[in-house]
Design a protein around this motif. Structure first.
Motif, mmCIF file in Angstrom:
data_model
loop_
_atom_site.group_PDB
_atom_site.id
_atom_site.type_symbol
_atom_site.label_atom_id
_atom_site.label_comp_id
_atom_site.label_asym_id
_atom_site.label_seq_id
_atom_site.Cartn_x
_atom_site.Cartn_y
_atom_site.Cartn_z
ATOM 1 N N SER A 156 -8.847 -3.646 -1.848
ATOM 2 C CA SER A 156 -10.051 -4.114 -1.036
ATOM 3 C C SER A 156 -10.360 -5.867 -1.617
ATOM 4 C CB SER A 156 -11.091 -3.536 -1.025
ATOM 5 O OG SER A 156 -11.784 -3.255 -2.616
ATOM 6 N N ASN A 194 0.823 -1.282 0.006
ATOM 7 C CA ASN A 194 0.079 0.069 -0.013
ATOM 8 C C ASN A 194 0.885 1.189 0.010
ATOM 9 O OD1 ASN A 194 0.305 -1.257 2.678
ATOM 10 N ND2 ASN A 194 -0.364 0.665 3.567
ATOM 11 N N TYR A 213 0.600 -4.135 -5.776
ATOM 12 C CA TYR A 213 -0.651 -3.141 -5.772
ATOM 13 C C TYR A 213 -0.664 -2.050 -6.443
ATOM 14 C CZ TYR A 213 -1.833 -4.605 -0.809
ATOM 15 O OH TYR A 213 -2.398 -5.373 0.230
ATOM 16 N N THR A 258 -2.975 0.372 -6.793
ATOM 17 C CA THR A 258 -3.350 1.855 -5.888
ATOM 18 C C THR A 258 -3.050 1.324 -4.286
ATOM 19 O OG1 THR A 258 -5.502 0.805 -5.778
ATOM 20 C CG2 THR A 258 -4.948 2.310 -7.636
ATOM 21 N N ARG A 259 -3.114 2.432 -3.594
ATOM 22 C CA ARG A 259 -2.914 2.125 -2.220
ATOM 23 C C ARG A 259 -3.748 1.435 -1.545
ATOM 24 N NH1 ARG A 259 -0.206 4.940 2.120
ATOM 25 N NH2 ARG A 259 -1.036 5.036 4.062
ATOM 26 N N ALA A 260 -5.007 1.463 -1.652
ATOM 27 C CA ALA A 260 -6.089 0.745 -1.286
ATOM 28 C C ALA A 260 -6.512 -0.364 -1.854
ATOM 29 C CB ALA A 260 -7.413 1.765 -0.770
ATOM 30 N N HIS A 277 2.782 -6.385 5.398
ATOM 31 C CA HIS A 277 1.849 -5.375 5.684
ATOM 32 C C HIS A 277 1.887 -5.210 7.394
ATOM 33 C CE1 HIS A 277 -1.304 -2.633 5.727
ATOM 34 N NE2 HIS A 277 -2.193 -3.659 6.117
ATOM 35 N N GLU A 291 -4.379 -1.018 8.484
ATOM 36 C CA GLU A 291 -5.723 -0.916 7.659
ATOM 37 C C GLU A 291 -5.825 -2.292 6.791
ATOM 38 O OE1 GLU A 291 -6.008 3.374 5.842
ATOM 39 O OE2 GLU A 291 -3.907 2.846 6.187
ATOM 40 N N ARG A 292 -7.088 -2.603 6.499
ATOM 41 C CA ARG A 292 -7.284 -3.911 5.996
ATOM 42 C C ARG A 292 -7.220 -3.599 4.352
ATOM 43 N NH1 ARG A 292 -9.758 -8.453 7.425
ATOM 44 N NH2 ARG A 292 -11.142 -9.494 5.995
ATOM 45 N N TYR A 293 -6.268 -4.265 3.889
ATOM 46 C CA TYR A 293 -5.940 -4.527 2.391
ATOM 47 C C TYR A 293 -5.635 -5.683 2.041
ATOM 48 C CZ TYR A 293 -4.830 0.462 2.865
ATOM 49 O OH TYR A 293 -5.107 2.004 3.047
#
Length: 421
Positions: free
Chosen positions: A149, A101, A143, A145-147, A205, A183-185
């Motif tokens: 899901s 991320n 990744y 993008t950063r987020a 992470h 954060e939940r990635y």
């Protein structure tokens, strides 16, 4: 590789290097030499990682995301990493990288060409690199993008037969002890990862090392390479992993941190005076100092328990000066000290119902820090000096956890004074 079976593969698993990331809380140290060491610590830890790969005669280095902490301020960060990869190339060691991320494709605005021994996995779908000479297949996806899901692990390919198979992934895995702190990635389950059938899944992470599964498929977080602030305590480093097709992985942890943070809770129950309290604190610091070896050690300490010295310890300036003296004698650097001690009930003269009410109110605010942030006094402080406190690395009043902890600390101080002289 005379000390290993002919079909064995040795990899080193590291993650969350956060190269050249600014460390937080340095202004409180009061020790310029240690602060300077900490500022350069992520580079020193990476150099130690490369040296470990060389000393262990590793076949490959696995970097499971967040190599960088966002885009570089200048190209010096990228050049430093490239030089380390070249060292590994000169030793015949391959490097496999996935982005996370913090160093997602969208977060890094420029890059440098890496030596030919390094492979950075793509971000659109999982890829596989097969090295027939090593007998190794590495699967990974970074990744965009950063987020992220979606469950990236769900798309990872089946194992390649007759080879050691390794998965490389930056993700939040359900069931991890420390996963909730991040954060939940790319969320997934342990079952998702063991179902892949790889000998090893190297995760990034979560900054605390943890083995999530063993057996036919071993799944592990290596944790980050260097603690970057007082909450990232204890030894940090990497796993050396020995792998044979169809057999359980063998992991050995190696501490590589250049400097170490530790959090100590010292029970001083029954201490007659401040001198006795400080003796107990110094002994705990000395024990922690021995465990840390010769690396700089930064300590955050909390004193607990009923003691006749509780009222004296409520004097924040005296407490700080006494604790810094104990830290100096133990050869450590004090980052912060606070007292949660209380006066003994027999001689304290405190009102148990009042003290209980104070603590209950503070506990309620700590459990619901959003409510604490809404208090008029907190709003006022945030508007007047909050930015200064945050910029100085002292307090982030925008963080609900910080406000909740302040409420608990205020209750400790008040109850101590209620029970003291």
């Amino acid at each position: 590789m005379t000390d290993r079976a002919a079909n064995a593969v040795r990899v080193v698993h590291a993650a969350d290097v956060h190269l050249d990331s600014p460390l937080r809380g340095l202004r409180r140290l009061g020790d310029d030499a240690v602060a300077a060491t900490l500022r350069a610590a992520t580079r020193g830890a990476l150099e130690a990682l490369v040296a470990l790969c060389e000393a262990q005669r590793a076949d490959a280095l696995l970097l499971a995301g967040d190599l960088y902490d966002g885009t570089w301020h200048d190209y010096a960060t990228g050049r430093f990493f490239t030089r380390q990869v070249q060292r590994l190339a000169d030793s015949g060691i391959r490097v496999f990288i996935v982005s996370g991320n913090h160093d997602a494709e969208s977060q890094i605005t420029h890059s440098l060409t890496l030596p030919g021994n390094a492979h950075r996995f793509g971000v659109d779908s999982p890829g596989t690199v097969v090295d027939e000479h090593l007998g190794l297949a590495v699967h990974g996806q970074g990744y965009r993008t950063r987020a992220v899901s979606s469950n990236l692990a769900a798309g990872y390919p089946r194992r390649v037969p007759d080879l050691v198979n390794v998965g490389l992934l930056h993700a939040t895995v359900d069931g991890s002890r420390s996963g909730g702190e991040h954060e939940r990635y790319a969320p997934c389950s342990i079952a998702d990862l063991t179902a892949l059938g790889y000998e090893y899944v190297a995760l990034g992470h979560v900054h605390a090392r943890e083995v999530l599964a063993t057996g036919p498929t071993t799944v592990a977080y290596s944790g980050n390479l260097q603690g970057r602030h007082p909450r990232e305590t204890g030894a940090k480093g990497a796993y050396v992993v020995d792998l044979v097709p169809g057999e359980q992985a063998r992991l050995t942890f190696h501490a590589l941190d250049v400097a170490r943070w530790e959090s100590l809770e010292v029970d001083v129950t029954g201490a007659a005076d401040v001198a006795e309290v400080m003796g107990s604190l110094r002994e705990r610091m000395l024990h922690t100092r021995r465990e840390a070896g010769d690396r700089p050690l930064v300590v955050r300490a909390v004193l607990t328990g009923p003691t006749a010295a509780a009222a004296d310890l409520a004097d924040a300036e005296r407490l700080r000066q006494e604790a810094e003296q104990a830290a100096e004698a133990a050869g450590v650097v004090l980052e912060r000290v606070r007292s949660q001690t209380r006066a003994p009930r027999a001689g304290g003269g405190d009102d148990p119902e009042l003290v209980a009410a104070v603590r209950a109110a503070a506990d309620a605010l700590a459990r619901d820090p959003v409510q604490a942030q809404a208090l008029r006094g907190v709003r006022g402080v945030r508007g007047e000096v909050g930015r200064l406190l945050s910029d100085a690395g002292l307090l982030d009043l925008g963080d609900p956890r910080v406000v909740g902890e302040l409420a608990r600390q205020a209750a400790d101080d008040l109850s101590t004074r209620l029970g003291g002289r």
